[in-house]
Design a protein around this motif. Structure first.
Motif, PDB file in Angstrom:
ATOM      1  N   PHE A 286     -33.581 -28.627  45.988  1.00  0.00           N
ATOM      2  CA  PHE A 286     -33.459 -27.279  46.536  1.00  0.00           C
ATOM      3  C   PHE A 286     -34.807 -26.561  46.606  1.00  0.00           C
ATOM      4  CE2 PHE A 286     -28.688 -26.208  45.785  1.00  0.00           C
ATOM      5  CZ  PHE A 286     -28.348 -27.158  46.725  1.00  0.00           C
ATOM      6  N   GLU A 287     -35.676 -26.794  45.633  1.00  0.00           N
ATOM      7  CA  GLU A 287     -36.976 -26.128  45.664  1.00  0.00           C
ATOM      8  C   GLU A 287     -37.792 -26.561  46.882  1.00  0.00           C
ATOM      9  OE1 GLU A 287     -38.364 -23.475  44.153  1.00  0.00           O
ATOM     10  OE2 GLU A 287     -36.331 -23.294  43.382  1.00  0.00           O
ATOM     11  N   THR A 288     -37.673 -27.818  47.277  1.00  0.00           N
ATOM     12  CA  THR A 288     -38.366 -28.311  48.466  1.00  0.00           C
ATOM     13  C   THR A 288     -37.812 -27.621  49.709  1.00  0.00           C
ATOM     14  OG1 THR A 288     -38.777 -30.454  47.436  1.00  0.00           O
ATOM     15  CG2 THR A 288     -38.888 -30.371  49.843  1.00  0.00           C
ATOM     16  N   ILE A 289     -36.495 -27.536  49.796  1.00  0.00           N
ATOM     17  CA  ILE A 289     -35.848 -26.885  50.941  1.00  0.00           C
ATOM     18  C   ILE A 289     -36.252 -25.414  51.000  1.00  0.00           C
ATOM     19  CG2 ILE A 289     -33.630 -26.176  51.914  1.00  0.00           C
ATOM     20  CD1 ILE A 289     -32.470 -28.769  50.611  1.00  0.00           C
ATOM     21  N   LYS A 290     -36.192 -24.755  49.851  1.00  0.00           N
ATOM     22  CA  LYS A 290     -36.534 -23.328  49.800  1.00  0.00           C
ATOM     23  C   LYS A 290     -37.984 -23.101  50.227  1.00  0.00           C
ATOM     24  CE  LYS A 290     -36.429 -19.320  46.775  1.00  0.00           C
ATOM     25  NZ  LYS A 290     -36.129 -18.816  45.428  1.00  0.00           N
ATOM     26  N   GLN A 291     -38.887 -23.924  49.740  1.00  0.00           N
ATOM     27  CA  GLN A 291     -40.301 -23.775  50.098  1.00  0.00           C
ATOM     28  C   GLN A 291     -40.503 -23.945  51.595  1.00  0.00           C
ATOM     29  OE1 GLN A 291     -42.943 -22.755  48.376  1.00  0.00           O
ATOM     30  NE2 GLN A 291     -44.203 -22.985  50.210  1.00  0.00           N
TER      31      GLN A 291
ATOM     32  N   GLY B  43     -26.899 -14.135  55.988  1.00  0.00           N
ATOM     33  CA  GLY B  43     -27.139 -15.167  54.989  1.00  0.00           C
ATOM     34  C   GLY B  43     -25.862 -15.766  54.437  1.00  0.00           C
ATOM     35  N   GLN B  44     -24.774 -15.637  55.184  1.00  0.00           N
ATOM     36  CA  GLN B  44     -23.495 -16.179  54.741  1.00  0.00           C
ATOM     37  C   GLN B  44     -23.168 -17.427  55.554  1.00  0.00           C
ATOM     38  OE1 GLN B  44     -20.835 -12.964  55.518  1.00  0.00           O
ATOM     39  NE2 GLN B  44     -21.556 -11.746  53.809  1.00  0.00           N
TER      40      GLN B  44
ATOM     41  N   THR C 118     -35.708 -15.703  54.782  1.00  0.00           N
ATOM     42  CA  THR C 118     -36.293 -14.941  53.678  1.00  0.00           C
ATOM     43  C   THR C 118     -35.900 -15.598  52.351  1.00  0.00           C
ATOM     44  OG1 THR C 118     -34.417 -13.437  53.463  1.00  0.00           O
ATOM     45  CG2 THR C 118     -36.199 -12.776  54.979  1.00  0.00           C
ATOM     46  N   PRO C 119     -36.719 -15.464  51.316  1.00  0.00           N
ATOM     47  CA  PRO C 119     -36.402 -16.102  50.033  1.00  0.00           C
ATOM     48  C   PRO C 119     -35.015 -15.724  49.490  1.00  0.00           C
ATOM     49  CG  PRO C 119     -38.657 -15.308  50.010  1.00  0.00           C
ATOM     50  CD  PRO C 119     -38.030 -14.799  51.286  1.00  0.00           C
ATOM     51  N   GLU C 120     -34.632 -14.464  49.615  1.00  0.00           N
ATOM     52  CA  GLU C 120     -33.332 -14.023  49.090  1.00  0.00           C
ATOM     53  C   GLU C 120     -32.182 -14.702  49.838  1.00  0.00           C
ATOM     54  OE1 GLU C 120     -35.637 -11.806  50.454  1.00  0.00           O
ATOM     55  OE2 GLU C 120     -36.589 -11.388  48.519  1.00  0.00           O
ATOM     56  N   THR C 121     -32.291 -14.748  51.168  1.00  0.00           N
ATOM     57  CA  THR C 121     -31.231 -15.349  51.978  1.00  0.00           C
ATOM     58  C   THR C 121     -31.153 -16.848  51.729  1.00  0.00           C
ATOM     59  OG1 THR C 121     -31.509 -13.652  53.666  1.00  0.00           O
ATOM     60  CG2 THR C 121     -30.371 -15.652  54.330  1.00  0.00           C
ATOM     61  N   VAL C 122     -32.292 -17.510  51.672  1.00  0.00           N
ATOM     62  CA  VAL C 122     -32.302 -18.960  51.434  1.00  0.00           C
ATOM     63  C   VAL C 122     -31.688 -19.261  50.068  1.00  0.00           C
ATOM     64  CG1 VAL C 122     -33.783 -20.981  51.073  1.00  0.00           C
ATOM     65  CG2 VAL C 122     -34.228 -19.422  52.990  1.00  0.00           C
ATOM     66  N   THR C 123     -32.033 -18.500  49.055  1.00  0.00           N
ATOM     67  CA  THR C 123     -31.474 -18.707  47.710  1.00  0.00           C
ATOM     68  C   THR C 123     -29.954 -18.555  47.733  1.00  0.00           C
ATOM     69  OG1 THR C 123     -33.510 -17.973  46.667  1.00  0.00           O
ATOM     70  CG2 THR C 123     -31.518 -17.881  45.318  1.00  0.00           C
TER      71      THR C 123
ATOM     72  N   LEU D 153     -28.374 -21.564  49.603  1.00  0.00           N
ATOM     73  CA  LEU D 153     -28.406 -22.794  48.812  1.00  0.00           C
ATOM     74  C   LEU D 153     -27.370 -22.759  47.693  1.00  0.00           C
ATOM     75  CD1 LEU D 153     -32.243 -23.504  48.650  1.00  0.00           C
ATOM     76  CD2 LEU D 153     -30.508 -24.828  49.892  1.00  0.00           C
ATOM     77  N   ALA D 154     -27.171 -21.595  47.088  1.00  0.00           N
ATOM     78  CA  ALA D 154     -26.144 -21.467  46.047  1.00  0.00           C
ATOM     79  C   ALA D 154     -24.760 -21.702  46.651  1.00  0.00           C
ATOM     80  CB  ALA D 154     -26.215 -20.099  45.384  1.00  0.00           C
ATOM     81  N   ALA D 155     -24.511 -21.128  47.820  1.00  0.00           N
ATOM     82  CA  ALA D 155     -23.227 -21.338  48.495  1.00  0.00           C
ATOM     83  C   ALA D 155     -23.062 -22.808  48.876  1.00  0.00           C
ATOM     84  CB  ALA D 155     -23.129 -20.449  49.732  1.00  0.00           C
ATOM     85  N   TYR D 156     -24.133 -23.421  49.344  1.00  0.00           N
ATOM     86  CA  TYR D 156     -24.093 -24.839  49.701  1.00  0.00           C
ATOM     87  C   TYR D 156     -23.682 -25.682  48.499  1.00  0.00           C
ATOM     88  CZ  TYR D 156     -25.722 -29.514  50.862  1.00  0.00           C
ATOM     89  OH  TYR D 156     -25.782 -30.866  51.067  1.00  0.00           O
ATOM     90  N   LYS D 157     -24.315 -25.426  47.364  1.00  0.00           N
ATOM     91  CA  LYS D 157     -24.025 -26.216  46.165  1.00  0.00           C
ATOM     92  C   LYS D 157     -22.559 -26.076  45.762  1.00  0.00           C
ATOM     93  CE  LYS D 157     -25.416 -26.892  41.403  1.00  0.00           C
ATOM     94  NZ  LYS D 157     -26.295 -27.961  41.089  1.00  0.00           N
ATOM     95  N   THR D 158     -22.069 -24.864  45.754  1.00  0.00           N
ATOM     96  CA  THR D 158     -20.683 -24.602  45.350  1.00  0.00           C
ATOM     97  C   THR D 158     -19.680 -25.226  46.309  1.00  0.00           C
ATOM     98  OG1 THR D 158     -21.352 -22.522  44.345  1.00  0.00           O
ATOM     99  CG2 THR D 158     -19.024 -22.777  44.859  1.00  0.00           C
ATOM    100  N   GLN D 159     -19.944 -25.093  47.607  1.00  0.00           N
ATOM    101  CA  GLN D 159     -18.967 -25.518  48.605  1.00  0.00           C
ATOM    102  C   GLN D 159     -19.126 -26.963  49.056  1.00  0.00           C
ATOM    103  OE1 GLN D 159     -19.380 -22.626  51.712  1.00  0.00           O
ATOM    104  NE2 GLN D 159     -18.077 -21.154  50.654  1.00  0.00           N
ATOM    105  N   THR D 160     -20.341 -27.470  49.075  1.00  0.00           N
ATOM    106  CA  THR D 160     -20.567 -28.774  49.694  1.00  0.00           C
ATOM    107  C   THR D 160     -20.500 -29.939  48.713  1.00  0.00           C
ATOM    108  OG1 THR D 160     -21.877 -27.688  51.381  1.00  0.00           O
ATOM    109  CG2 THR D 160     -22.109 -30.062  51.218  1.00  0.00           C
TER     110      THR D 160
END
Length: 188
Positions: A82-87, A27-28, A129-134, A137-144
């Motif tokens: 992000f909620e749409t992507i996660k779902q 998940g990295q 999995t929900p944990e990995t996706v979360t 997405l957090a890494a995406y927000k910070t880095q992208t």
């Protein structure tokens, strides 16, 4: 020099691929230098062909590496909540042998949990999995998000917002038609 049937370049690509798989399975995000080397190598191999990248660059380091090697004339940002992507990702199930993908929300299998063709059990990949996706997405927000600002400051960023392909795609298609029409007029 060949080892196990690979050239040194082939061996390097294999090692890069294994490193990438390990990161993704955990998940990295793949390290910047690995992604940059891989993508820039592929672009060099294409020669003077036009190209469209999806998911690269994800960090300012990657954007700068790409910018040092090529002139980037357009960057498209798909602004999806992000909620749409996660779902969507956490609802995805796969038949591993064939690669068939199901989504329990909009493309469910006929029998829940089983492949329509073979009847084999479906699996949820580790990166869905929900944990990995979360985490991703957090890494995406910070880095992208800084990458978007990098390209915004260069005047090449185009953002399209929505939650479904049929909402976003017509706007992207119209943008490409305008861009290609403008390019064709300049070339002619």
């Amino acid at each position: 020099m060949k080892e196990c049937g690979f050239t040194s370049a082939g061996q390097e690509l294999l090692e890069l691929g294994l490193l990438m798989k390990s990161c993704i399975d955990q998940g990295q995000l793949v390290p910047d230098d690995v992604m940059s080397r891989l993508i820039l190598s592929d672009l060099r191999a294409m020669g003077r062909s036009s190209w469209l990248l999806d998911g690269f660059p994800r960090t300012v380091f990657q954007a700068e590496a790409l910018d040092d090697a090529y002139i980037v004339d357009t960057v498209i940002n798909l602004n999806v909540p992000f909620e749409t992507i996660k779902q969507r990702l956490t609802s995805r199930w796969t038949h591993l042998p064939s690669g068939r993908i199901y989504n329990i929300d909009f493309n469910p299998p006929k029998v829940p949990g089983f492949d329509d063709v073979t009847g084999d059990p479906l699996v949820q990949r580790d990166d869905d999995t929900p944990e990995t996706v979360t985490r991703r997405l957090a890494a995406y927000k910070t880095q992208t998000e800084p990458v978007l600002e990098f390209y915004r400051s260069k005047g090449v960023l185009e953002t399209f917002s929505g939650t479904e392909t049929n909402q976003i795609w017509p706007h992207i298609e119209a943008f490409f038609h305008r861009k290609l029409s403008s390019y064709n007029h300049r070339v002619a």
